[in-house]
Design a protein around this motif. Structure first.
Motif, mmCIF file in Angstrom:
data_model
loop_
_atom_site.group_PDB
_atom_site.id
_atom_site.type_symbol
_atom_site.label_atom_id
_atom_site.label_comp_id
_atom_site.label_asym_id
_atom_site.label_seq_id
_atom_site.Cartn_x
_atom_site.Cartn_y
_atom_site.Cartn_z
ATOM 1 N N THR A 10 0.828 -1.205 0.000
ATOM 2 C CA THR A 10 0.000 0.000 0.000
ATOM 3 C C THR A 10 0.863 1.256 0.000
ATOM 4 O O THR A 10 0.615 2.198 -0.758
ATOM 5 C CB THR A 10 -0.938 0.002 1.212
ATOM 6 O OG1 THR A 10 -1.701 -1.209 1.234
ATOM 7 C CG2 THR A 10 -1.882 1.186 1.162
ATOM 8 N N ASP A 35 -12.214 -6.735 -0.027
ATOM 9 C CA ASP A 35 -11.318 -5.724 -0.576
ATOM 10 C C ASP A 35 -11.400 -4.423 0.215
ATOM 11 O O ASP A 35 -10.374 -3.846 0.609
ATOM 12 C CB ASP A 35 -11.653 -5.458 -2.052
ATOM 13 C CG ASP A 35 -11.578 -6.693 -2.914
ATOM 14 O OD1 ASP A 35 -10.919 -7.679 -2.504
ATOM 15 O OD2 ASP A 35 -12.179 -6.702 -3.998
ATOM 16 N N LEU A 39 -8.597 -2.578 2.645
ATOM 17 C CA LEU A 39 -8.176 -1.189 2.460
ATOM 18 C C LEU A 39 -8.335 -0.402 3.755
ATOM 19 O O LEU A 39 -7.467 0.412 4.121
ATOM 20 C CB LEU A 39 -8.996 -0.542 1.345
ATOM 21 C CG LEU A 39 -8.741 0.940 1.083
ATOM 22 C CD1 LEU A 39 -7.295 1.188 0.677
ATOM 23 C CD2 LEU A 39 -9.692 1.465 0.004
ATOM 24 N N HIS A 133 -7.890 -3.507 -6.753
ATOM 25 C CA HIS A 133 -6.575 -4.107 -6.555
ATOM 26 C C HIS A 133 -5.931 -4.494 -7.893
ATOM 27 O O HIS A 133 -6.451 -4.156 -8.977
ATOM 28 C CB HIS A 133 -6.680 -5.327 -5.633
ATOM 29 C CG HIS A 133 -7.784 -6.292 -6.013
ATOM 30 N ND1 HIS A 133 -7.777 -7.017 -7.175
ATOM 31 C CD2 HIS A 133 -8.929 -6.636 -5.364
ATOM 32 C CE1 HIS A 133 -8.847 -7.783 -7.230
ATOM 33 N NE2 HIS A 133 -9.581 -7.558 -6.148
ATOM 34 N N TYR A 134 -4.799 -5.180 -7.800
ATOM 35 C CA TYR A 134 -3.998 -5.593 -8.959
ATOM 36 C C TYR A 134 -4.842 -6.344 -9.990
ATOM 37 O O TYR A 134 -4.830 -6.025 -11.182
ATOM 38 C CB TYR A 134 -2.869 -6.480 -8.435
ATOM 39 C CG TYR A 134 -1.840 -6.960 -9.420
ATOM 40 C CD1 TYR A 134 -0.593 -6.346 -9.507
ATOM 41 C CD2 TYR A 134 -2.065 -8.081 -10.219
ATOM 42 C CE1 TYR A 134 0.384 -6.823 -10.374
ATOM 43 C CE2 TYR A 134 -1.109 -8.560 -11.084
ATOM 44 C CZ TYR A 134 0.119 -7.926 -11.162
ATOM 45 O OH TYR A 134 1.082 -8.400 -12.033
ATOM 46 N N ARG A 169 -6.537 4.868 -5.460
ATOM 47 C CA ARG A 169 -6.689 3.416 -5.392
ATOM 48 C C ARG A 169 -5.414 2.822 -4.785
ATOM 49 O O ARG A 169 -4.522 2.360 -5.517
ATOM 50 C CB ARG A 169 -6.964 2.856 -6.789
ATOM 51 C CG ARG A 169 -8.325 3.290 -7.356
ATOM 52 C CD ARG A 169 -8.525 2.768 -8.765
ATOM 53 N NE ARG A 169 -9.908 2.908 -9.206
ATOM 54 C CZ ARG A 169 -10.369 3.955 -9.905
ATOM 55 N NH1 ARG A 169 -9.555 4.969 -10.223
ATOM 56 N NH2 ARG A 169 -11.643 4.006 -10.271
ATOM 57 N N LEU A 171 -4.634 0.044 -3.348
ATOM 58 C CA LEU A 171 -4.375 -1.402 -3.373
ATOM 59 C C LEU A 171 -3.946 -1.918 -4.739
ATOM 60 O O LEU A 171 -3.954 -3.137 -4.960
ATOM 61 C CB LEU A 171 -5.621 -2.174 -2.911
ATOM 62 C CG LEU A 171 -6.107 -1.943 -1.486
ATOM 63 C CD1 LEU A 171 -7.246 -2.909 -1.151
ATOM 64 C CD2 LEU A 171 -4.984 -2.102 -0.464
ATOM 65 N N VAL A 174 -1.668 -4.893 -4.791
ATOM 66 C CA VAL A 174 -2.035 -6.036 -3.949
ATOM 67 C C VAL A 174 -2.847 -7.044 -4.758
ATOM 68 O O VAL A 174 -3.856 -6.692 -5.371
ATOM 69 C CB VAL A 174 -2.852 -5.570 -2.723
ATOM 70 C CG1 VAL A 174 -3.158 -6.758 -1.813
ATOM 71 C CG2 VAL A 174 -2.097 -4.494 -1.949
ATOM 72 N N GLU A 176 -5.366 -10.205 -5.506
ATOM 73 C CA GLU A 176 -6.595 -10.673 -4.879
ATOM 74 C C GLU A 176 -6.338 -11.891 -4.004
ATOM 75 O O GLU A 176 -6.942 -12.034 -2.930
ATOM 76 C CB GLU A 176 -7.658 -10.997 -5.936
ATOM 77 C CG GLU A 176 -8.988 -11.380 -5.325
ATOM 78 C CD GLU A 176 -10.105 -11.528 -6.331
ATOM 79 O OE1 GLU A 176 -11.277 -11.384 -5.925
ATOM 80 O OE2 GLU A 176 -9.815 -11.776 -7.523
ATOM 81 N N ILE A 179 -5.254 -10.737 -0.718
ATOM 82 C CA ILE A 179 -6.360 -10.168 0.050
ATOM 83 C C ILE A 179 -7.187 -11.281 0.688
ATOM 84 O O ILE A 179 -7.608 -11.181 1.845
ATOM 85 C CB ILE A 179 -7.242 -9.279 -0.848
ATOM 86 C CG1 ILE A 179 -6.468 -8.011 -1.238
ATOM 87 C CG2 ILE A 179 -8.548 -8.911 -0.150
ATOM 88 C CD1 ILE A 179 -7.209 -7.095 -2.196
#
Length: 240
Positions: A10, A35, A39, A133-134, A169, A171, A174, A176, A179
């Motif tokens: 992050t 998610d 965060l 996220h990614y 944003r 994340l 990061v 999934e 997460i």
């Protein structure tokens, strides 16, 4: 994934794209999913030692589905020392009872964002944080390519002209899978999504497609993410 690893990813995103300035007040959209709760954890812990001082507000836009209990989320916010606000709406009724929408996702997103923006402004926030996220970035790019015929993805940082709020944003680095691991390791109080079309969207189709391609061509997802960063897509070039 351990908290330290989450904070590292992050912070790198915050630094790479200059997401936070001293004195920011950031509204975090809390859907109740893994998610957004991840965060919340990341930004609440980072504010203790991040060199730029900021404050956060957690906001849930309640859609109107009966049976969604956000009390555990409120308790988590209390433990993290974060103010938590629930915005009551009738979005679900409008979409499925009054309008009988067969493809409600776009309108739903606009209505949720509108309610979220209004409350964020009321609370004095100048920025909003979304939990994309990614994997979301890769999926969004593929959706744009397949359904719109263009190479495009949301930006790490976006200024919203109409509301005067900057969207960040944090994340985007990061995965999934990480997460999911964080959710399990820290017992995040995930609230089940009761939307009747959840899991039957175009995004879900693209998610499954990428998963299949990744199994056939290892490293595909990483190359797709690199393609986003290396392209001329708005906002993805790292500031000097």
């Amino acid at each position: 994934m351990k908290l330290q690893k989450l904070l590292g990813y992050t912070r790198k995103a915050l630094d790479d794209y200059n997401m936070i300035d001293d004195g920011d007040k950031i509204a975090i959209g809390i859907s109740g999913g893994k998610d957004s709760l991840t965060l919340l954890y990341a930004l609440s812990h980072l504010r203790r030692f991040y060199p730029k001082k900021y404050d956060i507000e957690a906001i849930t836009v309640r859609m109107g589905y009966k049976g969604m209990n956000f009390s555990p989320v409120r308790q988590l916010c209390r433990e993290l020392g974060v103010n938590y606000t629930i915005v009551e709406t009738e979005i679900a009724g409008i979409l499925f009872s009054r309008r009988n929408e067969t493809n409600p996702c776009s309108l739903c997103a606009r209505m949720r964002k509108g309610a979220f923006n209004i409350k964020a402004k009321e609370l004095g926030c100048n920025k909003e944080a979304y939990a994309h996220h990614y994997d979301d970035a890769v999926e969004t790019m593929m959706m744009s390519l397949i359904y719109e015929g263009r190479f495009h993805c949301f930006s790490p940082v976006t200024y919203l002209d109409k509301s005067g709020i900057t969207l960040i944003r944090p994340l985007i680095y990061v995965r999934e899978a990480d997460i999911k691991g964080f959710r399990n390791a820290y017992g995040l109080p995930v609230v089940k999504n009761l939307c009747p079309v959840d899991g039957y969207t175009k995004r879900q189709y693209i998610k499954e497609l990428i998963k299949k391609l990744q199994s056939e061509t290892p490293g595909l997802k990483e190359r797709l993410f690199h393609a986003i960063q290396a392209s001329n897509t708005d906002g993805w070039k790292k500031p000097d």
